[in-house]
Design a protein around this motif. Structure first.
Motif, PDB file in Angstrom:
ATOM      1  N   GLN A  53       0.827  -1.204   0.000  1.00  0.00           N
ATOM      2  CA  GLN A  53       0.000   0.000   0.000  1.00  0.00           C
ATOM      3  C   GLN A  53       0.864   1.258   0.000  1.00  0.00           C
ATOM      4  O   GLN A  53       0.541   2.244  -0.657  1.00  0.00           O
ATOM      5  N   LYS A  54       1.976   1.214   0.711  1.00  0.00           N
ATOM      6  CA  LYS A  54       2.893   2.361   0.740  1.00  0.00           C
ATOM      7  C   LYS A  54       3.420   2.649  -0.663  1.00  0.00           C
ATOM      8  O   LYS A  54       3.472   3.811  -1.092  1.00  0.00           O
ATOM      9  N   HIS A  55       3.778   1.607  -1.409  1.00  0.00           N
ATOM     10  CA  HIS A  55       4.264   1.792  -2.780  1.00  0.00           C
ATOM     11  C   HIS A  55       3.159   2.359  -3.683  1.00  0.00           C
ATOM     12  O   HIS A  55       3.430   3.187  -4.546  1.00  0.00           O
ATOM     13  N   ILE A  56       1.945   1.895  -3.459  1.00  0.00           N
ATOM     14  CA  ILE A  56       0.814   2.408  -4.244  1.00  0.00           C
ATOM     15  C   ILE A  56       0.596   3.889  -3.926  1.00  0.00           C
ATOM     16  O   ILE A  56       0.471   4.717  -4.832  1.00  0.00           O
ATOM     17  N   ASP A  57       0.567   4.226  -2.634  1.00  0.00           N
ATOM     18  CA  ASP A  57       0.325   5.610  -2.210  1.00  0.00           C
ATOM     19  C   ASP A  57       1.418   6.559  -2.703  1.00  0.00           C
ATOM     20  O   ASP A  57       1.139   7.710  -3.045  1.00  0.00           O
ATOM     21  N   GLU A  58       2.658   6.070  -2.734  1.00  0.00           N
ATOM     22  CA  GLU A  58       3.777   6.915  -3.150  1.00  0.00           C
ATOM     23  C   GLU A  58       3.937   6.978  -4.676  1.00  0.00           C
ATOM     24  O   GLU A  58       4.808   7.682  -5.174  1.00  0.00           O
ATOM     25  N   LYS A  59       3.102   6.242  -5.387  1.00  0.00           N
ATOM     26  CA  LYS A  59       3.120   6.246  -6.852  1.00  0.00           C
ATOM     27  C   LYS A  59       4.516   5.963  -7.411  1.00  0.00           C
ATOM     28  O   LYS A  59       5.011   6.663  -8.297  1.00  0.00           O
ATOM     29  N   VAL A  60       5.130   4.909  -6.888  1.00  0.00           N
ATOM     30  CA  VAL A  60       6.485   4.563  -7.314  1.00  0.00           C
ATOM     31  C   VAL A  60       6.474   3.974  -8.725  1.00  0.00           C
ATOM     32  O   VAL A  60       5.493   3.371  -9.167  1.00  0.00           O
TER      33      VAL A  60
END
Length: 120
Positions: A53-60
């Motif tokens: 979810q962190k990767h999704i939120d940070e739009k990596v």
């Protein structure tokens, strides 16, 4: 695979966030769940729900997504054709990892059991 720098750069710059909803829609359309999709992603990358979810939120980008991943040591067992290319023959490591994920999502959507998808 006939690799070109342009093709590989496209994957490097593409965001995981832009593709994730497509993965989710694909598996849900075939009666699979978000939890099953996450299990497949976790097997390949080592990301649990929180880090995913962190990767999704940070739009990596896919480049950063896979750079930070711990690729499963059995990922080399993922074989077959995806988008007209044999995944085991893809020379660029990032492109191959993106296609590994594509292949796993396809297998889930096609109804393969998780034991087979996760190469158990």
């Amino acid at each position: 695979m006939n690799n070109t720098n342009n093709h590989d750069e496209r994957f490097a710059k593409m965001t995981f966030t832009s593709v994730y909803p497509l993965y989710l829609a694909k598996v849900e359309k075939k009666g699979k769940t978000k939890e099953e999709l996450h299990q497949v992603i976790e097997w390949l990358t080592g990301y649990d729900d929180e880090s995913l979810q962190k990767h999704i939120d940070e739009k990596v980008t896919f480049e950063k997504f896979f750079k930070n991943a711990t690729i499963n040591p059995n990922a080399h067992l993922i074989t077959g054709v995806i988008c007209g290319y044999r995944v085991e023959e893809i020379a660029n490591p990032l492109t191959q990892q993106v296609r590994y994920l594509d292949k796993l999502v396809d297998e889930l959507a096609k109804g393969k059991t998780l034991n087979k998808i996760l190469r158990k």
